[in-house]
Scaffold this active site. Structure first.
Site, PDB file in Angstrom:
ATOM      1  CB  CYS A   2     -57.572  25.550 -38.220  1.00 47.17           C
ATOM      2  SG  CYS A   2     -58.406  25.723 -39.876  1.00 47.17           S
ATOM      3  NE  ARG A  27     -58.240  28.124 -32.232  1.00 46.02           N
ATOM      4  CZ  ARG A  27     -57.003  28.441 -32.126  1.00 46.02           C
ATOM      5  NH1 ARG A  27     -56.591  28.821 -31.069  1.00 46.02           N
ATOM      6  NH2 ARG A  27     -56.087  28.706 -33.183  1.00 46.02           N
ATOM      7  CD1 TRP A  74     -63.551  29.841 -39.992  1.00 45.49           C
ATOM      8  CD2 TRP A  74     -61.526  30.389 -41.151  1.00 45.49           C
ATOM      9  NE1 TRP A  74     -63.616  31.308 -40.102  1.00 45.49           N
ATOM     10  CE2 TRP A  74     -62.610  31.677 -41.039  1.00 45.49           C
ATOM     11  CE3 TRP A  74     -60.771  30.876 -41.802  1.00 45.49           C
ATOM     12  CZ2 TRP A  74     -62.524  32.703 -41.694  1.00 45.49           C
ATOM     13  CZ3 TRP A  74     -60.685  31.829 -42.755  1.00 45.49           C
ATOM     14  CH2 TRP A  74     -61.429  32.896 -42.501  1.00 45.49           C
ATOM     15  CG  ASN A 100     -54.628  24.849 -36.699  1.00 44.14           C
ATOM     16  OD1 ASN A 100     -55.515  24.065 -37.242  1.00 44.14           O
ATOM     17  ND2 ASN A 100     -54.551  24.935 -35.389  1.00 44.14           N
ATOM     18  N   GLY A 101     -52.951  26.497 -40.417  1.00 48.57           N
ATOM     19  CA  GLY A 101     -51.837  27.155 -41.117  1.00 48.57           C
ATOM     20  C   GLY A 101     -51.939  27.134 -42.630  1.00 48.57           C
ATOM     21  CD  GLU A 488     -65.124  47.319 -30.658  1.00 49.66           C
ATOM     22  OE1 GLU A 488     -64.566  47.426 -31.794  1.00 49.66           O
ATOM     23  OE2 GLU A 488     -65.590  46.275 -30.136  1.00 49.66           O
ATOM     24  CE  LYS A 492     -67.324  43.529 -30.895  1.00 53.97           C
ATOM     25  NZ  LYS A 492     -66.419  44.210 -30.691  1.00 53.97           N
ATOM     26  CD  GLU A 495     -67.682  40.836 -33.948  1.00 54.94           C
ATOM     27  OE1 GLU A 495     -66.752  40.115 -34.634  1.00 54.94           O
ATOM     28  OE2 GLU A 495     -67.210  41.482 -32.816  1.00 54.94           O
ATOM     29  CG  HIS A 511     -68.815  65.859 -45.200  1.00 57.43           C
ATOM     30  ND1 HIS A 511     -68.727  67.190 -45.970  1.00 57.43           N
ATOM     31  CD2 HIS A 511     -68.591  66.192 -44.095  1.00 57.43           C
ATOM     32  CE1 HIS A 511     -68.201  68.131 -45.282  1.00 57.43           C
ATOM     33  NE2 HIS A 511     -68.043  67.685 -43.869  1.00 57.43           N
ATOM     34  CE  LYS A 611     -61.745  36.299 -28.730  1.00 63.07           C
ATOM     35  NZ  LYS A 611     -62.403  37.324 -28.518  1.00 63.07           N
TER      36      LYS A 611
HETATM   37  C1  AGP Z   1     -63.752  41.757 -32.651  1.00 65.34           C
HETATM   38  O1  AGP Z   1     -64.934  41.367 -32.240  1.00 65.34           O
HETATM   39  C2  AGP Z   1     -63.126  40.679 -33.468  1.00 65.34           C
HETATM   40  N1  AGP Z   1     -63.383  39.470 -32.913  1.00 65.34           N
HETATM   41  C3  AGP Z   1     -61.866  41.134 -34.239  1.00 65.34           C
HETATM   42  O2  AGP Z   1     -61.946  42.311 -34.879  1.00 65.34           O
HETATM   43  C4  AGP Z   1     -60.721  40.987 -33.471  1.00 65.34           C
HETATM   44  O3  AGP Z   1     -60.585  42.052 -32.446  1.00 65.34           O
HETATM   45  C5  AGP Z   1     -59.384  40.997 -34.253  1.00 65.34           C
HETATM   46  O4  AGP Z   1     -59.528  39.692 -35.108  1.00 65.34           O
HETATM   47  C6  AGP Z   1     -58.129  41.140 -33.565  1.00 65.34           C
HETATM   48  O5  AGP Z   1     -57.943  40.214 -32.753  1.00 65.34           O
HETATM   49  P1  AGP Z   1     -56.642  39.976 -31.810  1.00 65.34           P
HETATM   50  O6  AGP Z   1     -56.883  41.104 -30.604  1.00 65.34           O
HETATM   51  O7  AGP Z   1     -56.721  38.656 -31.074  1.00 65.34           O
HETATM   52  O8  AGP Z   1     -55.474  40.276 -32.475  1.00 65.34           O
END
Ligand code: AGP
Length: 616
Positions: A2, A27, A74, A100-101, A488, A492, A495, A511, A611
């Site tokens: 949010c 975000r 969100w 927010n929260g 990673e 990528k 997502e 395995h 984000k």
């Molecule tokens: C990765 O592409 C993501 N956006 C996500 O995994 C991100 O790295 C994670 O939410 C941690 O965020 P931060 O580094 O801001 O704590």
């Protein structure tokens, strides 16, 4: 997650609020809303969907006024509907609130309010808070600004959980009240105008002079000034910070997406992560922000690295680097699990929390738990004004510049670079020779050139990516330092393109994973020229023997062996083994990006993602 933007001044509020919300789009959100004060009333517009939808709604039914609050939601409590979008109102309809929260005790509070006859329009926890503030204000004997602040204070004392809020009331057309606990909130200082935002990027085109609110602080903001107090009712001091961020930093420039811009910024961001931190003279890294003497660092017996998502993958590369260069036992832990585990941590365990945003709720909770247990806890953050940066006992800033694309790119390579510096420093105060230290420094200094060479291959990588864009499932394999890169690369891809992807250590194939191999399931092998190159080669043979297509990421000079058996080969330049994760991860960023573009996906705003994940 949010986002909040508030404005009080002399200009029309709605366009400023919409522009601010647009800057917070990265975000992640599913609905948005604006409330302004005009002619003794609160006007509100809310829409499910994009800011453009909200803009259209305001275009067809304009709202005026020079004071307003706005929000991107969100969803956590309640479905994605217009009713659940913020702002929410109190019972009188005169008070609007954005939040927010998470209000954890909202259900019991709501039941109590309903018993008193309050009727709710939404399923949200936020609406309960709006009713609590309104009830407290309506019970007060005064109708003053001070009484409204007191009502906010009264309501906040009743809630448990986290909040960053903005409040307006029809009877106070030039006033916004903001408060925070656990969710970031910043106050922007202009001339004859003030701003409130959950993220400084929302207001940086208007002012760079800001005050970061601390937990339990309440701000009463007018066009001419502001006052701060605490939830306990005490006065609060503040510092005005001039943020080191320009309008350009938070724009896309000539790039089609923030993600692509940030991929291409990595020559600079990695350079900035190393700047002034390499000492040729002492053949070590200089990291003053750790706030620890060499003697204290030498007494560290164990290291725990924690974070979420990409940050945890970077930590896993760091685990190899620290153990390899410094021989300090190191363990990585999901920040979301850290609190609930009983990790055996001796008193000489050093904890690093890693977070680009510095606001990730799980990582912040891990930081607080670690400190509560008495461990020295350091941060590796990008956002210098973040809660994690402020609450850590010290740490290292990444200096990557704002990362707006939801898919983390430059933050990963900066985190790995910082961890390499930490490994070098820890190694040099233990057994690593000065000759080895000097060699590592010289190698690290070649990184920007090596990255530039990888970036120059974008078209070649894009062509390979397009060939595999229709795959439904993809596997990513790597060994040692490049195993976390496999994780990673898979993260990528899934997502931003929604292709099912998983990462494994290459040898794990036999395995179980190998059951997934068939002609429709491509495997990406990260197989640079390193100590396990030939082991990777054998694992590639196992996939090829079962008819699976293979894309290999190798090293120039070793491409021949890979080309003989793989369907496609992408080569990074010759590089020392410890630097390969930075180069191979950039190849996978470009690969995932071009698959997502080919599939027409919304690269910078992937579905369901935020984000900065500020709820647990
Ligand atoms: C990765 O592409 C993501 N956006 C996500 O995994 C991100 O790295 C994670 O939410 C941690 O965020 P931060 O580094 O801001 O704590």
């Amino acid at each position: 997650m949010c986002g909040i933007v508030g404005y009080v001044g002399r200009a029309e509020a709605a366009p400023i609020l919409l522009e601010g919300l647009r800057r917070l789009e990265y975000r992640g959100y599913d609905s948005a809303g604006v409330a302004t004060l005009e002619e003794g009333c609160v006007s509100v517009r809310k829409e499910v969907g994009r800011i453009d939808d909200l803009k259209k709604a305001i275009g067809s039914h304009p709202i005026g006024g020079t004071t307003g609050i706005s929000h991107t939601r969100w969803a956590t409590h309640g479905k994605v509907t217009r009713e659940n979008a913020h702002p929410h109102f109190d019972r009188s309809g005169k008070l609007a609130l954005v939040h927010n929260g998470v209000i954890e005790n909202y259900a019991s509070l709501r039941a109590q309010l309903e018993e008193e006859g309050h009727i709710f329009q939404s399923q949200t926890d936020t609406e309960v808070l709006a009713h609590l503030v309104g009830r407290a204000f309506d019970r007060s004997s005064e109708r003053t600004q001070g009484a409204l602040v007191a009502a906010v204070r009264d309501a906040l004392r009743q809630v448990t959980g986290t909040y960053g809020i903005g409040v307006v009331h029809a009877e106070f057309p030039g006033l916004i009240i903001g408060a925070r606990r656990g969710s970031p909130l910043v106050l922007g200082i202009g001339k004859g105008e003030h701003f409130l935002a959950s993220d400084v990027s929302a207001i940086v085109s208007h002012t760079r002079d800001v005050v970061y609110l601390n937990d339990y602080e309440i701000a009463a903001i007018t066009e001419d000034g502001f006052t701060l107090s605490t939830v306990e009712g005490l006065g609060a001091d503040y510092n005005v910070t001039t943020v080191d961020m320009t309008d350009e930093d938070v724009g896309k420039g000539d790039y089609t997406h923030f993600m692509l811009k940030e991929i291409h910024e990595q020559v600079r961001s990695v350079t900035d992560a190393m700047r002034g931190r390499l000492s040729h003279e002492e053949a070590t890294a200089k990291l003053g922000g750790l706030n620890m003497t060499n003697a204290e660092l030498r007494s560290v017996e164990r290291i725990v690295l924690t974070g979420c998502g990409t940050a945890l993958h970077a930590a896993m590369v760091g685990e190899y680097l620290i153990e390899h260069l410094a021989q300090v036992p190191t363990e990585c832990e999901f920040a979301s699990e850290f609190r609930y585990r009983n990790l055996p941590m001796t008193k000489d365990t050093l904890v690093f929390v890693m977070s680009q945003s510095g606001e990730t709720a799980d990582t912040l909770a891990a930081l607080r738990e670690s400190k509560r247990k008495g461990h020295r806890t350091l941060g590796i953050c990008n956002n210098v004004a973040s809660t994690i940066a402020r609450e850590s006992d010290g740490g290292v800033y990444m200096h990557a510049g704002p990362e707006i694309g939801v898919a983390a790119t430059k933050s990963f390579t900066s985190q790995v670079t910082v961890l390499a510096l930490i490994a070098l420093l820890l190694g040099r105060i233990r057994n690593l020779s000065s000759a080895a230290g000097s060699r590592i420094i010289s190698e690290m200094e070649t990184l920007p050139d090596l990255i530039a060479k990888v970036l120059a291959k974008e078209e070649e990588i894009a062509a390979v990516a397009r060939r595999y864009a229709q795959a439904k499932v993809m596997l990513f394999m790597g060994r040692q330092l490049n195993y976390p890169v496999a994780l990673e690369g898979a993260l990528k891809l899934k997502e931003i393109s929604y292709i099912a992807a998983s990462g494994y250590p290459s040898a794990e194939l036999k395995h179980g994973v190998i059951a997934l191999v068939n002609a429709e399931t491509p495997s990406v092998f990260i197989a640079p020229d390193d100590a396990v190159f030939h082991k990777n080669l054998s694992n590639i043979e196992e996939v090829k023997a079962r008819g699976g297509p293979v894309i290999a990421i190798g090293t120039e000079g070793k491409g021949g062996e890979l080309s003989l058996i793989c369907d496609d080969v992408i080569l990074i330049p010759q590089a020392p083994e410890i630097l390969t994760p930075i180069l191979t991860s950039i190849v996978l960023q470009i690969f995932a990006y071009h698959i997502a573009v080919e599939l027409g996906c919304d690269v910078d705003k992937p579905r369901n993602l935020a984000k900065s994940v500020t709820v647990e």
